[in-house]
Design a protein around this motif. Structure first.
Motif, PDB file in Angstrom:
ATOM      1  N   UNK A   1      12.333  15.900 -11.520  1.00 19.64           N
ATOM      2  CA  UNK A   1      11.093  15.770 -11.268  1.00 19.64           C
ATOM      3  C   UNK A   1      10.809  15.645  -9.543  1.00 19.64           C
ATOM      4  N   UNK A   2       9.799  16.168  -8.854  1.00 14.31           N
ATOM      5  CA  UNK A   2       9.399  16.075  -7.654  1.00 14.31           C
ATOM      6  C   UNK A   2       7.886  16.073  -7.510  1.00 14.31           C
ATOM      7  N   UNK A   3       7.661  15.545  -6.019  1.00 10.66           N
ATOM      8  CA  UNK A   3       6.198  15.550  -5.811  1.00 10.66           C
ATOM      9  C   UNK A   3       5.561  14.710  -6.746  1.00 10.66           C
ATOM     10  N   UNK A   4       5.889  13.476  -6.892  1.00  6.27           N
ATOM     11  CA  UNK A   4       5.135  12.748  -8.066  1.00  6.27           C
ATOM     12  C   UNK A   4       3.914  11.850  -7.256  1.00  6.27           C
ATOM     13  N   UNK A   5       2.693  11.980  -7.522  1.00  4.36           N
ATOM     14  CA  UNK A   5       1.724  11.531  -7.256  1.00  4.36           C
ATOM     15  C   UNK A   5       0.831  10.807  -7.950  1.00  4.36           C
ATOM     16  N   UNK A   6       0.788   9.551  -7.939  1.00  7.10           N
ATOM     17  CA  UNK A   6       0.101   8.501  -8.885  1.00  7.10           C
ATOM     18  C   UNK A   6      -1.063   8.297  -8.325  1.00  7.10           C
ATOM     19  N   UNK A   7      -1.376   8.223  -7.340  1.00  6.23           N
ATOM     20  CA  UNK A   7      -2.271   7.705  -6.406  1.00  6.23           C
ATOM     21  C   UNK A   7      -2.440   8.128  -4.913  1.00  6.23           C
ATOM     22  N   UNK A   8      -3.250   7.625  -4.081  1.00  7.26           N
ATOM     23  CA  UNK A   8      -2.950   7.566  -2.743  1.00  7.26           C
ATOM     24  C   UNK A   8      -3.093   6.490  -1.929  1.00  7.26           C
ATOM     25  N   UNK A   9      -1.640   6.355  -1.182  1.00  6.40           N
ATOM     26  CA  UNK A   9      -1.206   5.036  -0.742  1.00  6.40           C
ATOM     27  C   UNK A   9      -1.462   5.339   0.713  1.00  6.40           C
ATOM     28  N   UNK A  10      -2.502   4.624   1.297  1.00  6.13           N
ATOM     29  CA  UNK A  10      -2.986   4.764   2.688  1.00  6.13           C
ATOM     30  C   UNK A  10      -2.585   3.555   3.583  1.00  6.13           C
ATOM     31  N   UNK A  11      -1.545   2.691   3.081  1.00  2.00           N
ATOM     32  CA  UNK A  11      -1.150   1.715   3.775  1.00  2.00           C
ATOM     33  C   UNK A  11      -0.600   1.777   5.342  1.00  2.00           C
ATOM     34  N   UNK A  12      -0.131   2.925   5.539  1.00  2.00           N
ATOM     35  CA  UNK A  12       0.397   3.371   6.773  1.00  2.00           C
ATOM     36  C   UNK A  12      -0.674   3.768   7.995  1.00  2.00           C
ATOM     37  N   UNK A  13      -1.926   3.718   7.500  1.00  2.00           N
ATOM     38  CA  UNK A  13      -3.057   3.924   8.093  1.00  2.00           C
ATOM     39  C   UNK A  13      -3.731   2.713   8.423  1.00  2.00           C
ATOM     40  N   UNK A  14      -3.385   1.593   7.948  1.00  2.00           N
ATOM     41  CA  UNK A  14      -4.115   0.379   8.320  1.00  2.00           C
ATOM     42  C   UNK A  14      -4.077  -0.067   9.764  1.00  2.00           C
ATOM     43  N   UNK A  15      -2.755   0.154  10.189  1.00  2.00           N
ATOM     44  CA  UNK A  15      -2.847  -0.353  11.620  1.00  2.00           C
ATOM     45  C   UNK A  15      -3.527   0.646  12.642  1.00  2.00           C
ATOM     46  N   UNK A  16      -4.150   1.670  12.053  1.00  2.00           N
ATOM     47  CA  UNK A  16      -4.662   2.668  12.917  1.00  2.00           C
ATOM     48  C   UNK A  16      -6.243   2.996  12.411  1.00  2.00           C
TER      49      UNK A  16
ATOM     50  N   UNK B   1      -9.291  -3.252   6.100  1.00  2.00           N
ATOM     51  CA  UNK B   1      -8.066  -3.715   6.523  1.00  2.00           C
ATOM     52  C   UNK B   1      -7.220  -4.546   5.476  1.00  2.00           C
ATOM     53  N   UNK B   2      -8.179  -4.994   4.612  1.00  2.00           N
ATOM     54  CA  UNK B   2      -7.764  -5.676   3.224  1.00  2.00           C
ATOM     55  C   UNK B   2      -7.104  -4.587   2.284  1.00  2.00           C
ATOM     56  N   UNK B   3      -7.778  -3.630   1.986  1.00  2.00           N
ATOM     57  CA  UNK B   3      -7.543  -2.835   1.001  1.00  2.00           C
ATOM     58  C   UNK B   3      -6.685  -1.747   1.363  1.00  2.00           C
ATOM     59  N   UNK B   4      -6.343  -1.430   2.625  1.00  2.00           N
ATOM     60  CA  UNK B   4      -5.500  -0.254   3.044  1.00  2.00           C
ATOM     61  C   UNK B   4      -4.213  -0.085   2.609  1.00  2.00           C
ATOM     62  N   UNK B   5      -3.486  -1.339   2.538  1.00  2.00           N
ATOM     63  CA  UNK B   5      -2.308  -1.666   2.011  1.00  2.00           C
ATOM     64  C   UNK B   5      -2.221  -1.566   0.398  1.00  2.00           C
ATOM     65  N   UNK B   6      -3.198  -1.358  -0.474  1.00  2.00           N
ATOM     66  CA  UNK B   6      -2.999  -1.333  -1.815  1.00  2.00           C
ATOM     67  C   UNK B   6      -2.974   0.121  -2.348  1.00  2.00           C
ATOM     68  N   UNK B   7      -2.077   0.281  -3.432  1.00  2.00           N
ATOM     69  CA  UNK B   7      -1.731   1.558  -3.918  1.00  2.00           C
ATOM     70  C   UNK B   7      -2.929   1.994  -4.983  1.00  2.00           C
ATOM     71  N   UNK B   8      -3.770   2.707  -4.794  1.00  2.00           N
ATOM     72  CA  UNK B   8      -4.822   3.173  -5.446  1.00  2.00           C
ATOM     73  C   UNK B   8      -4.608   4.143  -6.319  1.00  2.00           C
ATOM     74  N   UNK B   9      -4.276   3.992  -7.941  1.00  2.00           N
ATOM     75  CA  UNK B   9      -4.073   5.125  -8.735  1.00  2.00           C
ATOM     76  C   UNK B   9      -5.167   5.862  -8.971  1.00  2.00           C
ATOM     77  N   UNK B  10      -5.037   7.025  -9.541  1.00  2.00           N
ATOM     78  CA  UNK B  10      -6.167   7.834 -10.099  1.00  2.00           C
ATOM     79  C   UNK B  10      -6.726   7.271 -11.359  1.00  2.00           C
ATOM     80  N   UNK B  11      -7.533   6.083 -11.115  1.00  2.00           N
ATOM     81  CA  UNK B  11      -8.061   5.491 -12.354  1.00  2.00           C
ATOM     82  C   UNK B  11      -9.664   5.586 -12.064  1.00  2.00           C
TER      83      UNK B  11
END
Length: 860
Positions: free
Chosen positions: A114-129, A176-186
């Protein structure tokens, strides 16, 4: 010998060469079989080493087509967009998140599958920007607040108040409090697709790795592994429902189930055809020789495919069924006439030569016309149809070649030289009957069809009424574009696909059928997105350009200043610490986004992708056409699965229509060359024209739609109808010539020979059984294929054995009289075989065993 005593052949141009060829094969049968075996071995060797398989649906479409070139450009830039979807539903979103956590971990632990697994959008790296997403004017206000002149505590409080206001307006305090959470497609359920309505549903996207496109069922191993994982996770979360769908899964399920169904249908067909052969010929000996000849032709065809095409696809792989359906017909007609002659006590070799001269021209013309019908399909733009036409057309000709060479060679070597129940005695010029040893060799269909001929005008009148009624059903014929309707009912992947299609995209639904728009720059994509929103607000777009703000050097300098100033004041207030945490001066880039997300929307050469979704039913051709036109109005170079499906469906239909036009034109020319009579050529087309018209009317009244599965049998039905017409017209001309040559002016009309009638029935029944067994398959596409084929061949059989003979009897014959259709009994018939002329008589009221064949005279 004078012409009045000779049995003038219907087509001397074909009869003489075929008789000479058969005589040569009978004199050197071992040589013929040795040459045939060597060619077959060489062909199979070439196929084993050079013939490839192309099992992708993309291989069915002409790569030179404009819409397909756009798709290939997309695949070259972004890779295949086919995604596997693991979908789940439950009452608790936290439970679904835990379920997806476990599945995602297991899937990522097997990167070889398997490859390119995408369960949600993780934007934690954008938190500091985070400040880069704040408007420039607000950034200036923040900087001014930090550099406000010192006014003691009052000035500090005013700065903090201003910062709080600006950050709150831009949601920085929340994000800033939510950026680090992994948001699944739910998403919450908002329609009846996922009962109950107050639950939740979600999904994980992934791609299969290194799929072998030459396999019939692609991705079997990774899909089986995914289902095993789901089964284990399902035990831990019994309150949640988990399923697997997506285009790779749908295609794999379809291929696996159709292959399983075809295997069962083949076994049933083998049993059914065996029973028909036993009933028709009284044994399996001679049909077995026909099968051996067909096997040789099949091997030759494999070599022909290797050199002419080089590969098989998911359509052309069906050539085997077509050769079995049509190739055996040649041998059956040959065998029927051979056995008919053997009952007249002819030697094996003479009977074979006479059969070749009598029915050979009809077999050859039938092979040429059927082959031409398939070769005409090679001019279609749809590659799948074109390649199938090329392969089947050549295979039909090779089957005819095997019928005239391999088949008689086997009979000469292994068939008994004397009849089991009757033995010819040339010295005494008579049949000697061996009491108690008579055995039927060919089933006589006379009792079954004669009632139709007792009142031919009434039969024809009733047919015209029924035909007119069936024609009223033709406007009701419709085409079902929905590929999901070809799948078995209750199939998991199909049911989940329907659920996802029903869920509104705006409410979280993930329609796997989306259009694709490619832009060279971010600005171009943003402009295109804006135009979609203005002109077609009912469409939804998905892209990642909006996740990355435009680069602005002024803003970057301000943020850097803010970052440095807030670092000095983190001890004064948590607000300064929060400001420092979101003020990284480096602007956001694609590297800050999840890699599986980026590779879906940014190409290998930096192009940007936008997906365009619709809530319309894409399986409704009118709605699909509207969607395609809307997308192309904004982006004329758009591509994607809906556009591919739309264009390929039209191309496939047009391919069949074009092939039909070409086929009828070429066939008619061949019939004119063979019969040298406009009337006979038109008459030979009657079973096909009337039969297929009846077929379309019947499926219209029964509300049986045409679809991509059953369309493939239409050329085969046409070929069967043409063959039957050619055989009957040749039989008509042979019987007419024989009656005139015998000086029987009173009769002088058409006598439907038992061998021709029986051969037509046997060949039609065997082919109907071969394809009719597919009606028992769970795959609904194969079911529809079997139904349409049985209906079509039954209609062609009726028009061949009933309608055409009645119409032929109304024609003025060479002696100027009209006759009623009869079943030939060979009363006082004259036969010239191998230089010997025989006179056959039947004593009135005596059974067939009482025939006496008298030698009249001999000639070279």
């Amino acid at each position: 010998m004078t012409s009045s005593t000779q049995n003038k052949p219907d087509n001397p141009f074909f009869s003489l060469p075929l008789a000479v060829l058969t005589r040569s094969c009978c004199r050197c049968p071992l040589t013929v079989l040795f040459i045939a075996a060597v060619i077959a071995a060489a062909a199979l060797y070439a196929a084993a080493h050079h013939l490839t398989m192309k099992m992708s649906r993309l291989d069915l479409i002409n790569p030179k087509s404009g819409f397909n070139q756009l798709w290939l450009e997309y695949v070259n830039e972004f890779g295949d967009s086919s995604e596997v979807i693991i979908a789940a539903q439950g009452q608790n979103n936290k439970e679904l998140a835990g379920l997806f956590d476990e599945l995602t971990k297991q899937i990522k632990d097997q990167p070889q599958l398997f490859q390119s697994v995408l369960g949600g959008i993780d934007l934690s790296k954008l938190q500091s920007k985070g400040l880069h997403y704040v408007p420039l004017e607000d950034i200036k206000q923040i900087r001014q607040s930090l550099h406000r002149p010192q006014g003691g505590m009052t000035g500090t409080n005013q700065s903090l108040a201003k910062l709080t206001s600006v950050l709150s307006e831009n949601n920085i305090d929340k994000n800033s409090a939510e950026f680090g959470k992994h948001n699944y497609f739910i998403f919450p359920v908002k329609n009846d697709a996922f009962p109950p309505k107050n639950g939740f549903f979600g999904f994980i996207l992934l791609k299969l790795k290194d799929i072998d496109k030459t396999q019939f069922s692609q991705g079997t191993q990774p899909i089986a592994q995914l289902r095993s994982m789901i089964a284990e996770v399902r035990k831990k979360y019994p309150n949640s429902v988990i399923g697997l769908t997506g285009m790779p899964v749908l295609e794999n399920d379809e291929m696996a189930l159709s292959n399983e169904a075809m295997t069962r249908a083949t076994l049933l067909a083998f049993a059914g055809v065996t029973l028909v052969f036993i009933a028709g010929f009284g044994s399996l000996r001679y049909p077995f020789f026909a099968v051996l000849g067909l096997a040789a032709a099949f091997a030759w065809t494999m070599g022909y495919i290797t050199f002419a095409v080089g590969h098989l696809n998911i359509l052309s792989i069906a050539f085997g069924a077509m050769l079995i359906g049509l190739g055996t017909d040649f041998s059956v007609h040959y065998l029927a006439r051979f056995l008919d002659l053997r009952r007249m006590a002819l030697p094996v070799e003479d009977a074979l030569v006479e059969a070749a001269g009598a029915v050979g021209p009809g077999i050859l013309t039938g092979a040429l016309t059927t082959s031409a019908a398939f070769y005409a399909a090679s001019f279609a733009e749809f590659t799948g149809i074109a390649e199938l036409g090329t392969i089947a057309g050549g295979g039909i000709l090779l089957c005819a070649a095997a019928t005239f060479t391999v088949f008689p060679a086997f009979i000469v070597l292994f068939a008994p030289q004397e009849m089991p129940a009757q033995q010819r005695n040339i010295q005494h010029g008579a049949y000697q009957q061996h009491s108690g040893q008579a055995k039927r060799q060919l089933y006589n269909v006379k009792p079954l069809i004669m009632p139709f001929f007792w009142f031919p005008k009434l039969t024809l009148f009733l047919f015209v009424i029924g035909f007119a009624a069936l024609c009223c059903g033709i406007p009701k014929v419709w085409y079902d574009y929905n590929l999901l309707n070809l799948q078995p009912e209750g199939l998991e992947s199909v049911e989940w696909e329907r659920k996802l299609l029903e869920q509104d995209v705006n409410e979280g639904g993930k329609n796997i059928w989306f259009a694709l728009s490619i832009a060279e720059t971010k600005e171009e994509l943003r402009e295109r997105k804006k135009r979609f929103a203005e002109r077609y607000p009912e469409l939804t777009v998905e892209e990642i350009v909006s996740l990355l703000p435009d680069e602005n050097e002024e803003k970057r300098q301000l943020i850097q200043d803010i970052h440095e100033e807030s670092a000095k004041r983190t001890h004064l207030s948590p607000l300064y610490a929060q400001l420092y945490a979101v003020s990284d001066p480096e602007p956001p880039t694609e590297k800050d986004l999840p890699e599986p997300l980026v590779e879906r929307f940014i190409g290998r050469h930096g192009q940007h992708l936008m997906r365009v979704y619709t809530t319309a039913n894409i399986w409704d051709m009118a709605q699909l056409e509207k969607f395609v036109e809307s997308v192309r109005d904004i982006d004329p170079k758009a591509t994607g699965s809906p556009l591919q499906t739309y264009e390929s469906s039209l191309q496939m239909q047009q391919g069949f229509i074009t092939a039909a036009y070409y086929a009828f034109g070429v066939i008619f020319v061949l019939l004119l060359l063979d019969f040298r009579s406009l009337g006979d050529s038109l008459a030979a087309l009657i079973p096909t024209v009337l039969g297929m018209t009846m077929m379309f009317g019947t499926i219209g009244w029964l509300n049986l739609p045409l679809n991509p599965a059953n369309m493939i049998v239409l050329p085969l039905i046409m070929g069967i109808g043409i063959d039957n017409g050619v055989y009957l017209i040749h039989d008509f001309r042979n019987q007419n010539n024989r009656s005139i040559n015998n000086g029987n002016k009173k009769r002088g009309g058409y006598e439907l020979s038992p061998s021709t009638a029986s051969a037509v029935v046997i060949t039609t029944l065997t082919t109907m059984i071969g394809f009719g067994t597919m009606m028992a398959a769970s795959h609904r596409g194969l079911q529809s294929l079997g139904r349409v084929f049985v209906i079509g061949t039954a209609c062609c059989l009726f028009t061949s054995l009933i309608v055409l003979p009645i119409l032929l009897c109304s024609r003025k014959l060479d002696n100027g009289k009209k006759t009623l259709p009869q079943i030939e009994n060979r009363e006082n018939s004259v036969q010239t075989i191998g230089g010997v002329t025989y006179n056959g008589t039947i004593q009135s009221g005596e059974p067939a065993e009482k025939k006496r064949l008298v030698k009249r005279k001999e000639s070279v």
